[in-house]
Write an enzyme that holds these catalytic residues in place. Structure first.
Site, PDB file in Angstrom:
ATOM      1  CD  GLU A 336      65.477 -83.872  62.366  1.00  0.00           C
ATOM      2  OE1 GLU A 336      65.974 -83.316  61.384  1.00  0.00           O
ATOM      3  OE2 GLU A 336      64.478 -83.429  62.962  1.00  0.00           O
TER       4      GLU A 336
HETATM    5  C1  TNX Z   1      63.374 -82.332  59.334  1.00  0.00           C
HETATM    6  S1  TNX Z   1      61.690 -84.497  58.250  1.00  0.00           S
HETATM    7  C2  TNX Z   1      62.493 -82.759  60.291  1.00  0.00           C
HETATM    8  C3  TNX Z   1      61.559 -81.803  60.913  1.00  0.00           C
HETATM    9  C4  TNX Z   1      61.747 -80.421  60.373  1.00  0.00           C
HETATM   10  C5  TNX Z   1      61.988 -80.484  58.889  1.00  0.00           C
HETATM   11  C6  TNX Z   1      62.074 -79.155  58.234  1.00  0.00           C
HETATM   12  C7  TNX Z   1      61.793 -84.928  59.722  1.00  0.00           C
HETATM   13  C8  TNX Z   1      61.365 -86.267  60.046  1.00  0.00           C
HETATM   14  N1  TNX Z   1      62.291 -84.074  60.623  1.00  0.00           N
HETATM   15  O1  TNX Z   1      61.720 -81.808  62.310  1.00  0.00           O
HETATM   16  O2  TNX Z   1      60.594 -79.686  60.645  1.00  0.00           O
HETATM   17  O3  TNX Z   1      63.177 -81.183  58.662  1.00  0.00           O
HETATM   18  O4  TNX Z   1      62.151 -79.278  56.850  1.00  0.00           O
END
Ligand code: TNX
Length: 566
Positions: A336
């Site tokens: 992300e």
């Molecule tokens: C996605 S899974 C994210 C996290 C959040 C999560 C909540 C991932 C690698 N990144 O930053 O906490 O969703 O479900």
């Protein structure tokens, strides 16, 4: 040896009743019950171990699990060649044949590094394994084969029967993990140790700690002290946060190692870095420290990828974290990073991967990292909700291994149902059967079983604030993921799994562990309803209520709560 029929079976309560040999979770590779046969633990039972510190540590661990509920002394002594039958023997079938057995691996997997062989007869229990890890897993199995009252923090009357027969066992995958996000909400050392104990029960051998995120930085770094002192002082919803000193972190690593669990530290880069940027504005793209962040959005932060100071910072941090890490992997996040274009992200990650290998470690990262070049021994952790990802498949063709954490299967922070008071639902609702009914070896297109390192169940903690919250989201889904990682593919059987799982509800409630009473599982015994977590709001779900705990010491403060086995 006492007669095996006391008291009469008909007077046993659910908490008194030993499980069947076929009730073990995760399901062993091979189980052969011996009908009508039991071993009875008595005040005179001795635990004998192969000479040497490793096996005797496992023996002491078993004794510590059993002494309080049984009230028996259970001395741990060195096994000798001249020992007669009786008691519990934990034997390393090492290279020297000292146990009287040949070097030949035991059938069914005791010859594998984590495998074990267990024989239970009226005259004694004998566990054999090639490593102390195998013996440790034999002990977990044995503990599960004692009646549920063995989970009590208080002394219980006997008898203490264990069903007879033999078990040959070894894991399907080498990596069985769970992740705890200590960044969104901070969890103090005792809470983490309690989580480690939960993993050990189900032969989970990796604890991934998500140590850094926008809302907090949780590990002391000597060369950049404000990461912890400033970056550690926040958390979601503005709570006090916190961080682990190096000594505290080392305590977690050692406690896990004593339970044959490797800690995998994650420093999430280049995104999820607001706490670091708040502490050191020089690392931000515009050189200006952003304000602290206590919300739950993702994807808005990134370190300055074109600034050499950033790479100094990363080298320092990963060097200090590597020094605290006996395991082979450093997790570098990579998810992300929405503010960077693909070229900038890839250049940055290529460089960070080289920093990891420069510190003698292998790269582990969220699967967005797949676009970066191959790095020897690297692993991408798949958290998508689709069964196809061409970029991951391409990384696998280039030599990467995959750790499977599909969001719609293994995410412990997803709600069980729309009524679940905690958690999120972006990946879907994840009931126990969703968590259990898939095959990691045949899940992601272009990723054959040989390329699968294992499975991991991540618990993100935006909505998770207490130990009771952690446990409610973890149980019963963790055992489902643990079984996928451990048991042979051919043994996956939802009907049998839920039958075995049902027996664990009474064990958990006896141990003071909160869990979701899934309507999919025919919970056995009279499991008591315990209070809702304080963050639950208005809901009918029953969970544990503890906010603090003592590691390894049974239930959280619940002494005024009646146990179901009085
Ligand atoms: C996605 S899974 C994210 C996290 C959040 C999560 C909540 C991932 C690698 N990144 O930053 O906490 O969703 O479900």
């Amino acid at each position: 040896m006492r007669p095996t029929t006391f008291p009469p079976r008909s007077t046993r309560t659910p908490a008194d009743t030993p499980p069947r040999l076929t009730d073990v979770l995760p399901a062993p590779a091979r189980v052969e019950p011996a009908a009508g046969v039991e071993f009875i633990l008595t005040p005179g039972t001795t635990i004998r171990t192969t000479p040497g510190p490793e096996a005797s540590a496992v023996g002491r661990h078993l004794a510590e699990l059993l002494r309080r509920p049984t009230g028996y002394p259970l001395p741990v002594v060195t096994a000798g060649q001249a020992d007669g039958p009786g008691g519990i023997s934990l034997l390393l079938t090492g290279d020297d044949g000292a146990t009287g057995r040949s070097r030949t691996p035991q059938p069914g997997g005791a010859g594998s590094a984590e495998g074990y062989h267990l024989e239970i007869s009226p005259s004694g229990v004998v566990a054999r394994a090639r490593t102390a890890t195998g013996l440790f897993y034999a002990v977990q199995t044995l503990w599960q084969l004692l009646p549920p009252k063995v989970e009590s923090a208080r002394r219980q009357p006997g008898p203490w029967a264990i069903p007879g027969g033999t078990i040959d066992d070894h894991p399907r995958f080498g990596y069985r993990g769970a992740m705890l996000d200590v960044a969104r909400h901070f969890f103090a050392v005792p809470d983490v140790l309690r989580f480690v104990d939960h993993l050990a029960r189900y032969k989970v051998n990796h604890l991934h700690l998500h140590l850094t995120d926008d809302q907090g930085w949780r590990i002391a770094i000597d060369s950049w002290p404000r990461l912890a002192s400033v970056g550690g002082s926040t958390e979601v919803d503005g709570g006090p946060g916190g961080y682990y000193t190096k000594e505290q972190y080392a305590e977690i690593v050692a406690y896990a190692a004593a339970r044959h669990i490797t800690v995998v530290p994650e420093i999430d880069l280049p995104g999820h870095t607001n706490a670091a940027l708040n502490a050191y504005g020089e690392l931000a793209p515009d050189g200006v420290a952003p304000p602290e962040y206590t919300g739950t959005d993702v994807g808005f932060s990134a370190v300055a990828v074109d600034n050499e100071r950033t790479y100094r910072f990363i080298d320092d941090v990963l060097g200090e974290v590597a020094a605290l890490t006996p395991g082979r992997y450093l997790h570098i996040g990579g998810d992300e990073a929405f503010t960077l274009d693909r070229a900038a992200y890839t250049r940055f990650m290529n460089r960070v991967q080289r920093i990891v290998t420069g510190h003698g470690k292998r790269v582990l990262g969220w699967h967005q990292l797949a676009v970066a070049e191959h790095s020897t021994g690297r692993v991408v952790q798949y958290w998508g909700t689709s069964t196809e990802d061409p970029v991951v498949a391409e990384a696998v063709r280039n030599g990467a291994k995959v750790l499977l954490s599909p969001g719609n299967r293994s995410y412990l922070d997803m709600k069980y149902s729309a009524a679940t008071p905690l958690g999120k639902d972006w990946a879907g609702l994840v009931e126990v059967r969703d968590a259990y009914d898939w095959d990691p070896g045949d899940y992601l297109a272009g990723v054959p079983a040989e390329a699968v390192l294992g499975v991991e169940a991540p618990l993100w903690t935006e909505t998770v604030r207490t130990v009771g919250d952690i446990e409610f989201m973890t149980f019963p889904r963790l055992p489902a993921i643990a079984e996928l990682g451990w048991s042979p593919a051919r043994s996956r059987d939802w009907a049998d799994f839920r039958r075995r799982l049902a027996g664990h509800g009474l064990r958990w409630s006896t141990a003071g562990i909160a869990f979701h009473r899934s309507p999919e599982v025919p919970w056995a015994g009279s499991t008591p309803v315990v209070p809702e977590p304080r963050s639950a709001g208005s809901t009918a779900e029953a969970t544990g209520a503890s906010t603090t705990s003592t590691p390894g010491s049974g239930p959280p403060p619940a002494d005024d709560r009646p146990l179901p086995i009085a």
